[in-house]
Design an enzyme around this catalytic site. Structure first.
Site, PDB file in Angstrom:
ATOM      1  CD  GLU A  95      -3.037   5.324   6.955  1.00 54.92           C
ATOM      2  OE1 GLU A  95      -3.043   5.424   5.718  1.00 54.92           O
ATOM      3  OE2 GLU A  95      -2.064   4.856   7.586  1.00 54.92           O
ATOM      4  CB  SER A 111       5.208  -2.165  12.055  1.00 45.14           C
ATOM      5  OG  SER A 111       4.779  -0.845  12.348  1.00 45.14           O
ATOM      6  CG  HIS A 150      -5.944   1.700   5.305  1.00 39.13           C
ATOM      7  ND1 HIS A 150      -5.511   2.595   6.250  1.00 39.13           N
ATOM      8  CD2 HIS A 150      -4.909   0.864   5.072  1.00 39.13           C
ATOM      9  CE1 HIS A 150      -4.250   2.309   6.557  1.00 39.13           C
ATOM     10  NE2 HIS A 150      -3.860   1.272   5.855  1.00 39.13           N
ATOM     11  N   GLY A 209       2.406   1.915  10.923  1.00 44.68           N
ATOM     12  CA  GLY A 209       3.368   3.019  10.825  1.00 44.68           C
ATOM     13  C   GLY A 209       4.110   3.321  12.118  1.00 44.68           C
ATOM     14  N   GLY A 214       2.796  -1.274   4.354  1.00 42.62           N
ATOM     15  CA  GLY A 214       2.741   0.158   4.052  1.00 42.62           C
ATOM     16  C   GLY A 214       4.134   0.699   3.817  1.00 42.62           C
ATOM     17  N   GLY A 215       4.715   1.292   4.851  1.00 41.09           N
ATOM     18  CA  GLY A 215       6.012   1.976   4.753  1.00 41.09           C
ATOM     19  C   GLY A 215       7.092   1.179   4.024  1.00 41.09           C
ATOM     20  CD  GLU A 246      -3.495  -2.801   7.386  1.00 41.02           C
ATOM     21  OE1 GLU A 246      -2.364  -3.026   6.957  1.00 41.02           O
ATOM     22  OE2 GLU A 246      -4.092  -1.737   7.180  1.00 41.02           O
ATOM     23  CG  ASN A 300      -1.721   1.216   1.427  1.00 41.44           C
ATOM     24  OD1 ASN A 300      -1.820   2.041   0.511  1.00 41.44           O
ATOM     25  ND2 ASN A 300      -2.326   1.374   2.603  1.00 41.44           N
ATOM     26  CD1 TRP A 301       3.799   1.213  -2.534  1.00 48.85           C
ATOM     27  CD2 TRP A 301       3.716   2.077  -4.592  1.00 48.85           C
ATOM     28  NE1 TRP A 301       4.632   0.461  -3.341  1.00 48.85           N
ATOM     29  CE2 TRP A 301       4.604   0.970  -4.611  1.00 48.85           C
ATOM     30  CE3 TRP A 301       3.511   2.782  -5.786  1.00 48.85           C
ATOM     31  CZ2 TRP A 301       5.272   0.559  -5.763  1.00 48.85           C
ATOM     32  CZ3 TRP A 301       4.173   2.365  -6.934  1.00 48.85           C
ATOM     33  CH2 TRP A 301       5.054   1.267  -6.919  1.00 48.85           C
ATOM     34  CE  LYS A 302       0.029   3.315   4.837  1.00 49.02           C
ATOM     35  NZ  LYS A 302      -0.042   3.484   6.280  1.00 49.02           N
TER      36      LYS A 302
HETATM   37  C1  PEP Z   1      -0.895   0.042   6.239  1.00 48.11           C
HETATM   38  O1  PEP Z   1      -1.129   1.225   6.398  1.00 48.11           O
HETATM   39  O2  PEP Z   1      -1.684  -0.675   5.600  1.00 48.11           O
HETATM   40  C2  PEP Z   1       0.325  -0.497   6.830  1.00 48.11           C
HETATM   41  C3  PEP Z   1       0.363  -1.771   7.036  1.00 48.11           C
HETATM   42  O3  PEP Z   1       1.316   0.398   7.131  1.00 48.11           O
HETATM   43  P1  PEP Z   1       2.766   0.093   7.757  1.00 48.11           P
HETATM   44  O4  PEP Z   1       3.299  -1.165   7.101  1.00 48.11           O
HETATM   45  O5  PEP Z   1       3.580   1.284   7.426  1.00 48.11           O
HETATM   46  O6  PEP Z   1       2.578  -0.108   9.221  1.00 48.11           O
END
Ligand code: PEP
Length: 259
Positions: free
Chosen positions: A102, A218, A100, A178, A239-240, A172, A10-12
């Site tokens: 967010e 994470s 999600h 994050g 994500g990150g 999640e 997920n590149w957000k």
């Molecule tokens: C996400 O936002 O879907 C996610 C898993 O982020 P991160 O890996 O950065 O925690």
């Protein structure tokens, strides 16, 4: 279990369309085709980069699925600034993230909105990736299972069970997103096992077994293997770390050798 794991990036709200092309090419050179045969991979760029990413995926025959991060629940209409599921389908999008945390937190999406989006994604022959997860306060109160169950029931209410065999559900925990603080593998497994048991009550055990459950929060190259070695964790949503081609390739390699 003989299952094929799914690794999703997920590149957000990161990368212009040009940066997205560079990132995809940097990922591609780090992965070989025999590796990609062992694991499914999807990438979810922002809307503005979908067309460019789709063109490179097709031109270079890169075996990754194209994903989106969100969509509206109507196919068209007076919804300024929104993107419809039919527009995504036309672009070759195969998977769409819905719900999600967010979007739930910053854009106040309710379970009802998420259910309508999920249904719109299915209507347009794409695969929904439903995200669910508890806050830190809910975990500390012992309310994790109740939260997951209510989000799952809310999102799946009224949806024809026959359309759900390809559904992906991503667990999640909000406190892990994050933060660099991933869930312990046993906790991720317990949450996914609970999700599978609720899915089994809602849809029957055969369908519940087919639904892929991902862990997200994470994820990095060091914790992937342990997370996906659990029976009910069928992949990871990243994500990150998916923004770093080196790390994302390492995560895919870990999943490919564990699945
Ligand atoms: C996400 O936002 O879907 C996610 C898993 O982020 P991160 O890996 O950065 O925690």
């Amino acid at each position: 279990m003989g299952r094929k794991l799914l690794v999703s990036g997920n590149w957000k709200m990161n990368y212009t369309h040009l940066e997205a092309i560079t990132a995809l090419q940097a990922l591609d050179v780090r992965l070989n085709r025999s590796l990609l045969a062992k694991v499914d991979v999807s990438i979810h760029p922002p809307f503005t980069a979908l067309r460019s990413v789709q063109t490179v995926v097709e031109a270079d025959d890169i075996p990754v699925m194209l994903g989106a991060q969100n969509c509206h629940f109507e196919d068209k209409g007076a919804y300024t600034g929104e993107v419809s599921p039919s527009m995504l389908a036309k672009l070759g999008v195969q998977l769409v993230i819905v719900g999600h945390s967010e979007r739930r937190t910053y854009f106040h999406e309710t379970d009802d909105d998420i259910s309508r989006k999920l249904s719109a994604v299915l209507r347009n022959k794409m695969i929904p990736m439903l995200c669910v997860g508890e806050s830190l306060a809910e975990r500390e109160e012992g309310a994790t299972e109740a939260k997951l169950e209510s989000q799952l029931r809310g999102a799946l209410a009224g949806i024809d069970r026959k359309s759900l065999s390809d559904l992906v559900v991503a667990y999640e925990p909000i406190w892990a997103i994050g933060t660099g603080r991933a869930a312990y593998p046993d906790d991720a497994e317990a949450a996914c096992r609970h999700l599978r048991s609720v899915l089994s009550q809602l849809l029957g055990s055969e369908l519940a077994e087919q639904i892929r459950l991902l862990y997200g929060g994470s994820v990095d190259p060091d914790n992937t293997a342990e997370l996906v070695s659990n029976e009910d964790v069928d992949g990871v949503l990243v994500g990150g770390a998916s923004l770093d081609p080196e790390k994302f390739a390492a995560i895919i390699k870990q999943a490919a050798s564990t699945g």
